[in-house]
Design an enzyme around this catalytic site. Structure first.
Site, PDB file in Angstrom:
ATOM      1  N   ILE A  32       0.831  -1.215   0.000  1.00 52.79           N
ATOM      2  CA  ILE A  32       0.000   0.000   0.000  1.00 52.79           C
ATOM      3  C   ILE A  32       0.865   1.264   0.000  1.00 52.79           C
ATOM      4  O   ILE A  32       0.418   2.329  -0.433  1.00 52.79           O
ATOM      5  CB  ILE A  32      -0.972  -0.030   1.208  1.00 52.79           C
ATOM      6  CG1 ILE A  32      -2.204   0.793   0.932  1.00 52.79           C
ATOM      7  CG2 ILE A  32      -0.287   0.369   2.494  1.00 52.79           C
ATOM      8  CD1 ILE A  32      -3.334   0.558   1.915  1.00 52.79           C
ATOM      9  N   ASN A  88      11.812  -8.440   6.843  1.00 55.29           N
ATOM     10  CA  ASN A  88      12.125  -7.734   8.081  1.00 55.29           C
ATOM     11  C   ASN A  88      11.702  -8.576   9.283  1.00 55.29           C
ATOM     12  O   ASN A  88      10.658  -9.241   9.242  1.00 55.29           O
ATOM     13  CB  ASN A  88      11.397  -6.386   8.112  1.00 55.29           C
ATOM     14  CG  ASN A  88      11.882  -5.430   7.030  1.00 55.29           C
ATOM     15  OD1 ASN A  88      13.070  -5.385   6.738  1.00 55.29           O
ATOM     16  ND2 ASN A  88      10.968  -4.694   6.416  1.00 55.29           N
ATOM     17  N   HIS A 101       6.406 -11.970   5.771  1.00 54.84           N
ATOM     18  CA  HIS A 101       6.206 -11.608   4.371  1.00 54.84           C
ATOM     19  C   HIS A 101       7.528 -11.216   3.737  1.00 54.84           C
ATOM     20  O   HIS A 101       8.445 -10.764   4.422  1.00 54.84           O
ATOM     21  CB  HIS A 101       5.205 -10.449   4.235  1.00 54.84           C
ATOM     22  CG  HIS A 101       5.532  -9.272   5.087  1.00 54.84           C
ATOM     23  ND1 HIS A 101       5.235  -9.227   6.437  1.00 54.84           N
ATOM     24  CD2 HIS A 101       6.174  -8.117   4.813  1.00 54.84           C
ATOM     25  CE1 HIS A 101       5.670  -8.077   6.938  1.00 54.84           C
ATOM     26  NE2 HIS A 101       6.237  -7.392   5.969  1.00 54.84           N
ATOM     27  N   MET A 102       7.579 -11.386   2.443  1.00 55.07           N
ATOM     28  CA  MET A 102       8.760 -11.032   1.657  1.00 55.07           C
ATOM     29  C   MET A 102       8.397  -9.822   0.797  1.00 55.07           C
ATOM     30  O   MET A 102       7.382  -9.850   0.107  1.00 55.07           O
ATOM     31  CB  MET A 102       9.112 -12.237   0.785  1.00 55.07           C
ATOM     32  CG  MET A 102      10.281 -12.065  -0.125  1.00 55.07           C
ATOM     33  SD  MET A 102      10.429 -13.535  -1.180  1.00 55.07           S
ATOM     34  CE  MET A 102      11.356 -14.611  -0.098  1.00 55.07           C
ATOM     35  N   HIS A 103       9.198  -8.767   0.875  1.00 53.37           N
ATOM     36  CA  HIS A 103       9.023  -7.622  -0.026  1.00 53.37           C
ATOM     37  C   HIS A 103       9.762  -7.929  -1.326  1.00 53.37           C
ATOM     38  O   HIS A 103      10.941  -8.324  -1.288  1.00 53.37           O
ATOM     39  CB  HIS A 103       9.647  -6.350   0.559  1.00 53.37           C
ATOM     40  CG  HIS A 103       8.999  -5.841   1.810  1.00 53.37           C
ATOM     41  ND1 HIS A 103       8.195  -4.732   1.834  1.00 53.37           N
ATOM     42  CD2 HIS A 103       9.065  -6.274   3.094  1.00 53.37           C
ATOM     43  CE1 HIS A 103       7.790  -4.496   3.069  1.00 53.37           C
ATOM     44  NE2 HIS A 103       8.312  -5.418   3.865  1.00 53.37           N
TER      45      HIS A 103
HETATM   46  P1  AMP Z   1       7.194  -4.686   7.298  1.00 49.77           P
HETATM   47  O1  AMP Z   1       7.769  -3.399   7.780  1.00 49.77           O
HETATM   48  O2  AMP Z   1       8.215  -5.591   6.656  1.00 49.77           O
HETATM   49  O3  AMP Z   1       6.364  -5.383   8.349  1.00 49.77           O
HETATM   50  O4  AMP Z   1       6.253  -4.279   6.099  1.00 49.77           O
HETATM   51  C1  AMP Z   1       4.870  -4.185   6.196  1.00 49.77           C
HETATM   52  C2  AMP Z   1       4.394  -3.603   4.916  1.00 49.77           C
HETATM   53  O5  AMP Z   1       2.995  -3.816   4.812  1.00 49.77           O
HETATM   54  C3  AMP Z   1       4.631  -2.102   4.777  1.00 49.77           C
HETATM   55  O6  AMP Z   1       5.485  -1.849   3.660  1.00 49.77           O
HETATM   56  C4  AMP Z   1       3.228  -1.530   4.585  1.00 49.77           C
HETATM   57  O7  AMP Z   1       3.197  -0.474   3.663  1.00 49.77           O
HETATM   58  C5  AMP Z   1       2.457  -2.744   4.098  1.00 49.77           C
HETATM   59  N1  AMP Z   1       1.012  -2.724   4.372  1.00 49.77           N
HETATM   60  C6  AMP Z   1       0.410  -2.455   5.549  1.00 49.77           C
HETATM   61  N2  AMP Z   1      -0.933  -2.542   5.415  1.00 49.77           N
HETATM   62  C7  AMP Z   1      -1.167  -2.885   4.125  1.00 49.77           C
HETATM   63  C8  AMP Z   1      -2.341  -3.137   3.357  1.00 49.77           C
HETATM   64  N3  AMP Z   1      -3.557  -3.040   3.898  1.00 49.77           N
HETATM   65  N4  AMP Z   1      -2.206  -3.463   2.053  1.00 49.77           N
HETATM   66  C9  AMP Z   1      -0.971  -3.560   1.492  1.00 49.77           C
HETATM   67  N5  AMP Z   1       0.175  -3.350   2.163  1.00 49.77           N
HETATM   68  C10 AMP Z   1       0.083  -3.013   3.452  1.00 49.77           C
END
Ligand code: AMP
Length: 116
Positions: A32, A88, A101-103
């Site tokens: 997002i 992370n 999750h994997m970015h």
């Molecule tokens: P992390 O910091 O690795 O836990 O990354 C979490 C990620 O989830 C962040 O980059 C957020 O922008 C993303 N995120 C949070 N809520 C949503 C959502 N509803 N849809 C898509 N991405 C999200």
């Protein structure tokens, strides 16, 4: 039982997200807060809060995350130019959502791995 996050609701399609891939083991959707032209999250459907909670029985599932990441990178035309996969973990790792999750980031030069 670990506490569910917003990602479980996205996986079950209870809240909207731009899902680019889903099968019985993983779901991939656009982040997002996009930080690169391609920024997709690849998430196991099973709730595993962090890498610290991974067990040997998750090995195939986690390998599947890489298979899906490579497939998405190829489909989006960034496999050859390159991309970055980030997972992370906890506070110092900058983890915000406690569902592993994997970015997948790419589509531009991403620079050094970490700010110095
Ligand atoms: P992390 O910091 O690795 O836990 O990354 C979490 C990620 O989830 C962040 O980059 C957020 O922008 C993303 N995120 C949070 N809520 C949503 C959502 N509803 N849809 C898509 N991405 C999200």
């Amino acid at each position: 039982m670990p506490e569910e996050t917003i990602f479980s609701k996205i996986i079950r399609k209870e809240i909207p997200a731009k899902i680019v891939y889903q099968d019985d083991r993983v779901t991939a959707f656009h982040d997002i807060a996009q930080r690169a032209p391609t920024h997709i999250l690849i998430v196991p459907n099973k709730l595993i809060p962090t890498v610290n909670d991974v067990t040997p029985e998750d090995e195939a599932l986690l390998g599947h995350l890489f298979v899906v990441a490579a497939q998405i990178a190829k489909e989006r035309g960034i496999a050859e130019s390159g991309y970055r996969l980030i997972v992370n973990v906890n506070r110092d790792g900058g983890q915000e959502v406690f569902h592993l999750h994997m970015h997948l980031l790419g589509g531009r030069p991403l620079g050094p791995m970490l700010a110095r």
